[in-house]
Design a protein around this motif. Structure first.
Motif, short mmCIF file in Angstrom:
data_model
loop_
_atom_site.label_atom_id
_atom_site.label_comp_id
_atom_site.label_asym_id
_atom_site.label_seq_id
_atom_site.Cartn_x
_atom_site.Cartn_y
_atom_site.Cartn_z
N THR A 20 25.87 -15.45 3.98
CA THR A 20 25.26 -17.33 3.57
C THR A 20 27.18 -17.31 2.44
O THR A 20 27.83 -17.98 2.85
CB THR A 20 23.99 -17.07 2.87
OG1 THR A 20 23.02 -17.09 3.80
CG2 THR A 20 24.06 -18.36 1.43
N LEU A 21 27.14 -16.27 2.11
CA LEU A 21 27.82 -16.31 0.85
C LEU A 21 29.74 -16.37 1.54
O LEU A 21 30.82 -17.25 0.92
CB LEU A 21 28.05 -15.31 0.27
CG LEU A 21 26.87 -14.95 -1.03
CD1 LEU A 21 26.85 -13.56 -1.96
CD2 LEU A 21 27.11 -16.00 -1.90
N ILE A 22 29.54 -15.76 2.94
CA ILE A 22 30.78 -16.05 3.38
C ILE A 22 31.35 -16.89 3.65
O ILE A 22 32.53 -17.26 4.62
CB ILE A 22 31.67 -14.26 3.86
CG1 ILE A 22 30.57 -13.67 5.06
CG2 ILE A 22 31.07 -13.45 2.66
CD1 ILE A 22 31.20 -12.94 5.84
N SER A 23 30.31 -18.09 4.50
CA SER A 23 30.21 -18.25 5.44
C SER A 23 30.90 -19.53 5.80
O SER A 23 32.07 -19.74 6.74
CB SER A 23 29.18 -18.64 6.13
OG SER A 23 28.45 -19.63 5.24
N ASP A 24 31.48 -20.14 4.92
CA ASP A 24 32.56 -21.69 4.49
C ASP A 24 33.86 -20.90 3.79
O ASP A 24 34.12 -21.52 3.37
CB ASP A 24 31.37 -22.45 2.93
CG ASP A 24 30.29 -23.21 4.34
OD1 ASP A 24 30.14 -23.68 5.54
OD2 ASP A 24 29.57 -23.21 3.44
N SER A 25 34.14 -19.34 3.54
CA SER A 25 35.38 -19.58 2.96
C SER A 25 35.81 -17.97 3.57
O SER A 25 35.88 -16.67 3.43
CB SER A 25 34.81 -18.50 1.07
OG SER A 25 36.34 -18.47 1.08
N LEU A 26 37.15 -19.38 3.79
CA LEU A 26 38.01 -17.76 5.02
C LEU A 26 37.90 -17.05 3.75
O LEU A 26 38.55 -15.71 4.12
CB LEU A 26 39.15 -18.43 5.27
CG LEU A 26 40.54 -17.98 6.02
CD1 LEU A 26 39.63 -16.81 7.63
CD2 LEU A 26 41.05 -18.69 6.54
N SER A 27 38.79 -17.11 2.45
CA SER A 27 39.17 -16.00 1.68
C SER A 27 37.95 -15.35 1.43
O SER A 27 38.97 -14.27 1.32
CB SER A 27 39.85 -17.04 0.19
OG SER A 27 38.92 -17.49 -0.08
N LEU A 28 36.97 -15.27 0.88
CA LEU A 28 36.00 -13.87 0.97
C LEU A 28 35.90 -13.63 2.13
O LEU A 28 35.32 -12.57 1.87
CB LEU A 28 34.83 -14.94 0.48
CG LEU A 28 34.48 -15.87 -0.64
CD1 LEU A 28 33.46 -16.35 -1.20
CD2 LEU A 28 34.51 -15.00 -1.80
N ARG A 29 36.08 -13.99 3.54
CA ARG A 29 35.80 -13.18 4.39
C ARG A 29 37.09 -12.34 4.51
O ARG A 29 36.40 -10.99 4.70
CB ARG A 29 35.93 -14.44 5.85
CG ARG A 29 33.88 -15.01 6.42
CD ARG A 29 34.18 -15.82 7.16
NE ARG A 29 35.06 -16.58 8.25
CZ ARG A 29 35.19 -17.92 7.85
NH1 ARG A 29 34.10 -18.61 7.04
NH2 ARG A 29 36.99 -18.72 8.28
N LYS A 30 37.72 -13.21 4.68
CA LYS A 30 38.79 -11.84 4.57
C LYS A 30 38.85 -10.70 3.42
O LYS A 30 39.61 -9.57 3.36
CB LYS A 30 40.29 -12.47 4.21
CG LYS A 30 40.63 -13.15 5.12
CD LYS A 30 42.18 -13.97 5.56
CE LYS A 30 42.67 -14.25 6.74
NZ LYS A 30 43.69 -14.69 7.03
N SER A 31 37.95 -10.88 2.35
CA SER A 31 38.06 -10.11 1.44
C SER A 31 37.43 -8.69 1.37
O SER A 31 36.99 -8.29 0.18
CB SER A 31 38.09 -11.32 -0.44
OG SER A 31 36.57 -11.24 -0.45
N VAL A 32 36.38 -9.18 2.17
CA VAL A 32 35.39 -7.79 2.57
C VAL A 32 35.75 -6.44 2.53
O VAL A 32 36.47 -6.35 3.06
CB VAL A 32 34.58 -8.37 4.14
CG1 VAL A 32 32.88 -7.65 4.17
CG2 VAL A 32 33.96 -9.95 3.68
N HIS A 33 35.07 -5.75 2.15
CA HIS A 33 35.54 -3.98 1.31
C HIS A 33 35.57 -3.78 2.80
O HIS A 33 34.32 -4.05 3.81
CB HIS A 33 34.37 -4.14 0.30
CG HIS A 33 34.98 -2.40 -0.03
ND1 HIS A 33 34.65 -1.59 1.20
CD2 HIS A 33 36.03 -1.94 -1.14
CE1 HIS A 33 35.46 -0.17 0.29
NE2 HIS A 33 36.01 -0.17 -0.66
N SER A 34 36.72 -2.98 3.43
CA SER A 34 36.62 -1.97 4.86
C SER A 34 35.25 -1.31 4.46
O SER A 34 34.96 -0.89 5.50
CB SER A 34 38.21 -1.03 4.52
OG SER A 34 37.80 -0.10 3.34
#
Length: 69
Positions: A20-34
């Motif tokens: 829910t948190l990352i679905s609308d934000s490309l920058s948040l999706r890219k910042s998900v910890h490895s």
């Protein structure tokens, strides 16, 4: 938090929240910890001998699409 969750229901809810948190934000999706990416990939693998709930597996598969796309 995710790697420490043992209960399947809690893990499912945490994955849904992450999605829910990352679905609308490309920058948040890219910042998900490895480490979280690795966990999502592991949970998305379908293993009949695994204790992973099928709902957790399905949710992780959707997150793989979001995070790794």
């Amino acid at each position: 938090m995710l790697p420490n969750l043992i209960e399947q229901e809690a893990l499912l809810r945490a994955l849904i929240t992450l999605g829910t948190l990352i679905s609308d934000s490309l920058s948040l999706r890219k910042s998900v910890h490895s480490g979280v990416r690795d966990l999502i990939l592991k949970l998305s693998e379908s293993d009949p001998n695994s204790d992973t709930d099928s709902r957790v597996n399905q949710c992780a598969l959707k997150l793989v699409d979001l995070v790794l796309a």
